[in-house]
Motif scaffolding. Structure first.
Motif, PDB file in Angstrom:
ATOM      1  N   PRO A  96     -16.613  22.015  28.255  1.00 57.62           N
ATOM      2  CA  PRO A  96     -15.783  22.883  27.156  1.00 57.62           C
ATOM      3  C   PRO A  96     -16.724  23.223  25.994  1.00 57.62           C
ATOM      4  CG  PRO A  96     -15.494  20.429  26.742  1.00 57.62           C
ATOM      5  CD  PRO A  96     -16.212  20.375  28.097  1.00 57.62           C
ATOM      6  N   VAL A  97     -17.609  24.319  26.654  1.00 53.49           N
ATOM      7  CA  VAL A  97     -18.616  24.865  25.616  1.00 53.49           C
ATOM      8  C   VAL A  97     -18.028  25.938  24.992  1.00 53.49           C
ATOM      9  CG1 VAL A  97     -20.731  26.107  25.696  1.00 53.49           C
ATOM     10  CG2 VAL A  97     -20.398  24.453  27.529  1.00 53.49           C
ATOM     11  N   PRO A  98     -18.263  25.855  23.473  1.00 54.46           N
ATOM     12  CA  PRO A  98     -17.324  26.715  22.628  1.00 54.46           C
ATOM     13  C   PRO A  98     -18.114  28.163  22.820  1.00 54.46           C
ATOM     14  CG  PRO A  98     -18.609  25.390  21.474  1.00 54.46           C
ATOM     15  CD  PRO A  98     -18.843  24.768  22.879  1.00 54.46           C
ATOM     16  N   ARG A  99     -17.304  29.324  22.420  1.00 51.05           N
ATOM     17  CA  ARG A  99     -17.798  30.570  22.736  1.00 51.05           C
ATOM     18  C   ARG A  99     -18.750  30.790  21.327  1.00 51.05           C
ATOM     19  NH1 ARG A  99     -17.191  32.742  27.426  1.00 51.05           N
ATOM     20  NH2 ARG A  99     -15.389  32.233  28.233  1.00 51.05           N
ATOM     21  N   ARG A 115     -22.020  26.407  31.001  1.00 50.00           N
ATOM     22  CA  ARG A 115     -20.884  26.430  31.496  1.00 50.00           C
ATOM     23  C   ARG A 115     -20.873  26.326  33.011  1.00 50.00           C
ATOM     24  NH1 ARG A 115     -20.110  30.696  27.806  1.00 50.00           N
ATOM     25  NH2 ARG A 115     -19.095  29.965  25.883  1.00 50.00           N
ATOM     26  N   ALA A 164     -25.237  29.161  26.365  1.00 51.63           N
ATOM     27  CA  ALA A 164     -23.868  28.763  26.357  1.00 51.63           C
ATOM     28  C   ALA A 164     -23.344  29.094  27.986  1.00 51.63           C
ATOM     29  CB  ALA A 164     -22.776  29.282  25.705  1.00 51.63           C
ATOM     30  N   VAL A 186     -20.889  28.923  18.213  1.00 47.89           N
ATOM     31  CA  VAL A 186     -21.418  27.775  17.705  1.00 47.89           C
ATOM     32  C   VAL A 186     -21.614  27.838  16.153  1.00 47.89           C
ATOM     33  CG1 VAL A 186     -23.583  26.233  18.088  1.00 47.89           C
ATOM     34  CG2 VAL A 186     -22.293  27.133  20.114  1.00 47.89           C
ATOM     35  N   THR A 187     -21.080  26.873  15.512  1.00 49.23           N
ATOM     36  CA  THR A 187     -21.678  26.738  14.024  1.00 49.23           C
ATOM     37  C   THR A 187     -22.487  25.356  13.860  1.00 49.23           C
ATOM     38  OG1 THR A 187     -19.642  25.410  13.802  1.00 49.23           O
ATOM     39  CG2 THR A 187     -19.639  27.649  13.371  1.00 49.23           C
ATOM     40  N   TRP A 235     -27.679  32.411  21.894  1.00 54.56           N
ATOM     41  CA  TRP A 235     -26.610  31.448  22.233  1.00 54.56           C
ATOM     42  C   TRP A 235     -25.755  31.683  23.566  1.00 54.56           C
ATOM     43  CZ3 TRP A 235     -24.965  26.884  22.458  1.00 54.56           C
ATOM     44  CH2 TRP A 235     -23.703  26.676  22.957  1.00 54.56           C
ATOM     45  N   GLY A 258     -20.999  20.899  18.248  1.00 55.09           N
ATOM     46  CA  GLY A 258     -19.861  20.332  17.442  1.00 55.09           C
ATOM     47  C   GLY A 258     -19.638  18.775  17.795  1.00 55.09           C
ATOM     48  N   GLU A 259     -18.492  18.610  18.681  1.00 50.67           N
ATOM     49  CA  GLU A 259     -18.115  17.419  19.226  1.00 50.67           C
ATOM     50  C   GLU A 259     -18.537  17.230  20.602  1.00 50.67           C
ATOM     51  OE1 GLU A 259     -15.940  14.971  17.505  1.00 50.67           O
ATOM     52  OE2 GLU A 259     -16.364  16.376  15.793  1.00 50.67           O
TER      53      GLU A 259
END
Length: 107
Positions: free
Chosen positions: A61-64, A50, A46, A66-67, A42, A89-90
């Motif tokens: 806005p890539v999350p650190r 970015r 990611a 990931v679920t 990941w 996610g969103e």
């Protein structure tokens, strides 16, 4: 190459340049997604995401962490067929990969 094969992107009727581009897309993103799902890749995906910028110059806005990660290769949308679409996610990201080619005719 598995995804390119599954989506009939490597058949003899495809142009050589298109085949090479689709095989490369399948190989790179298929490997990144498989590694990300296994918990090992990941960070690489990611970090690459970015680097992307919107038309307004904003970073994604890539999350650190990931679920949720879903992806589709060559989905047929109303007016386009991007090479890869990812939902994190969103966040929804479309990718049009190019290999030794210029941008297509439309934005």
């Amino acid at each position: 190459m598995l995804y390119a094969e599954l989506h009939a992107k490597v058949g003899e009727e495809a142009l050589e340049a298109e085949r090479a581009e689709d095989v490369l897309t399948s190989t790179v993103f298929g490997t990144l997604f498989t590694a990300a799902e296994a918990g090992a890749g990941w960070e690489s995906l990611a970090a690459w995401l970015r680097c992307a910028r919107s038309l307004q110059g904003e970073t994604a806005p890539v999350p650190r962490v990931v679920t949720e990660l879903e992806y589709w290769f060559w989905p047929r949308l109303r007016e386009a067929e991007p090479d890869v679409v990812m939902q994190i996610g969103e966040l929804l990201i479309g990718v049009e990969a190019k290999y030794l080619a210029d941008k297509s005719s439309s934005g």
